[in-house]
Design an enzyme around this catalytic site. Structure first.
Site: not given
Length: 456
Positions: A172, A267, A295
């Protein structure tokens, strides 16, 4: 020993217990105030939430509404305290409301919450990122992981003059149209839109491969020589549960993209600053061309980043011609939180401590599941982990999809009843941080033993 199998590359480890299917009803332990709050939210927001996983669709029942968080704990509006293994889905490696981070946020906000102009603080955070992440020579700050991956794909296409990208099923990368595609059963399938509103055209240049499939990668490059702008992947996947890329897989991606002139994008929105200060690329010794971050890099505030080799990043406007912009990019409050977080992680690294906690938790969950006689896998990399209710090791999405979702739902609600808050889906990795203690890990293991024993 089990701990020995949590070695340098953290491959999945397994003890298969006796095989049987679990058909279980969930026990939904939600307080009355959360139930009332969710009913109200349903009238105001689609599904009652601002991000789909929060609706508890994967485990059934009503989500807990959180009032506050501190250190390793969440507190819901019904006054209950939980050991938190979500950590805001990864950012809270230092624990919630870390005093130094809160102080940095407060001081920044007192100077104004947004300027729309350059600040020295942005350069300081950029320096910290470049110092830490092996692949990053220049960096651009954005507002989220989704913005980071979207921008990185655009830059890769602009830098190479090519259109096609490769992604992997089960990875994702945010709600980017060209990345919201699902794989078919073939080794390489042109993307099919995975959401209404995503057009066939948006996914037509996206090639979806199976994760950890070395042969599939080689076949895709053989079929599309000189056409692939970039390969994007999570070096450790967190959104089909915790699944690590194998050494051969990661090295094949590095070799094939180098040979073809494609750009390799890691990623590291989840893994950046978590698996090591320099992320998964430092831990595994494979350096991509570009990296996306989120994050932890924002210290729990809305902030993302993408960066890479200077020659690639110099394609971005105003240095180059690839457009990317954002009114709140480099927001001073978010930058302050991220910069202070990275400063603490550099000066007082928690990684060895987190490794030891991870081994302790993995061994405990392993023993609890084995003793309960269920089908399971415990897969862990550092402070990321998943207990899969699955007969076989999970190396890709097709494996993960075989997991017993109903059993996970019962496990989740059982732990909630014992004051332990795990991710609300079989396909989300758990996270813990430096404020978790051995005693908390042991409390969690004891809770898991009790819940899993009830499956008999």
């Amino acid at each position: 020993m089990l701990a020995d199998r949590l070695g340098a590359f953290d491959v999945p480890f397994t003890r298969i217990a006796r095989v049987r299917h679990l058909s279980l009803a969930n026990s939904h332990d939600v307080g009355p105030r959360s139930a009332e709050a969710f009913s109200r939210a349903h009238r105001l927001m689609p599904g009652g939430v601002n991000s789909p996983a929060r609706a508890f669709g994967a485990v059934g029942g009503t989500p807990l509404f959180i009032e506050r968080a501190e250190g390793p704990y969440l507190f819901d509006i019904d006054g209950r305290r939980f050991i938190d293994y979500i950590g805001s889905w990864g950012p809270m490696i230092l624990g919630h409301a870390h005093p130094e981070v809160i102080e940095a946020i407060t001081k920044a906000a007192q100077r104004g919450t947004s300027y729309g102009a350059p600040t020295e603080a942005e350069s300081r955070l950029a320096e910290q990122i470049i110092e830490a992440v092996p692949s990053v020579e220049k960096v651009r700050l954005v507002n989220s992981g989704t913005e980071a991956t979207m921008s990185a794909i655009r830059v890769a296409r602009g830098a190479t003059g090519r259109d096609k990208i490769i992604k992997f099923s089960g990875n994702y990368h945010g709600h980017v149209d060209s990345l919201l595609v699902a794989a078919g059963s073939a080794a390489a399938t042109l993307g099919v839109p995975d959401s209404p509103g995503v057009t066939k055209g948006a996914g037509k240049d996206t090639i979806v491969l199976r994760y950890n499939d070395v042969a599939g990668v080689k076949a895709a490059f053989a079929k599309h020589p000189g056409e692939i702008a970039a390969v994007i992947l999570e070096p450790v996947v967190g959104n089909m549960g915790c699944v690590a890329g194998s050494p051969e897989f990661l090295q094949t991606l590095r070799d094939e993209t180098t040979r073809d002139g494609s750009i390799l994008i890691f990623d590291e929105v989840m893994t950046g600053f978590r698996l090591a200060f320099g992320g998964a690329q430092e831990r595994f010794g494979v350096t991509p061309d570009m990296t996306t971050l989120g994050k932890i890099v924002g210290g729990g505030m809305p902030l993302g980043a993408y960066g890479g080799r200077a020659d690639i990043m110099d394609q971005v406007l105003p240095a180059g011609k690839v457009f990317q912009a954002g009114t709140l990019s480099g927001n001073p409050v978010a930058v302050a939180a991220g910069s202070k977080t990275l400063e603490i992680l550099r000066n007082d690294p928690p990684y060895e401590y987190l490794e030891n906690l991870g081994i302790r938790l993995a061994q405990g969950l392993d023993q609890a599941a084995f003793d309960a006689g269920i089908d399971y896998q415990v897969q862990a990399v550092g402070s990321m982990m998943t207990l899969f209710f699955n007969t076989d090791p999970v190396n890709e999405w097709a494996d993960a999809d075989q997991s017993d979702r109903e059993a996970f739902g019962r496990y989740f609600w059982g732990l909630i009843s014992k004051g332990v808050y795990m991710p609300c889906s079989q396909f989300e990795a758990l996270f813990f941080g430096r404020t978790h203690t051995e005693a908390m890990i042991d409390e969690t293991i004891d809770a898991a033993k009790s819940v899993l024993a009830s499956f008999a």
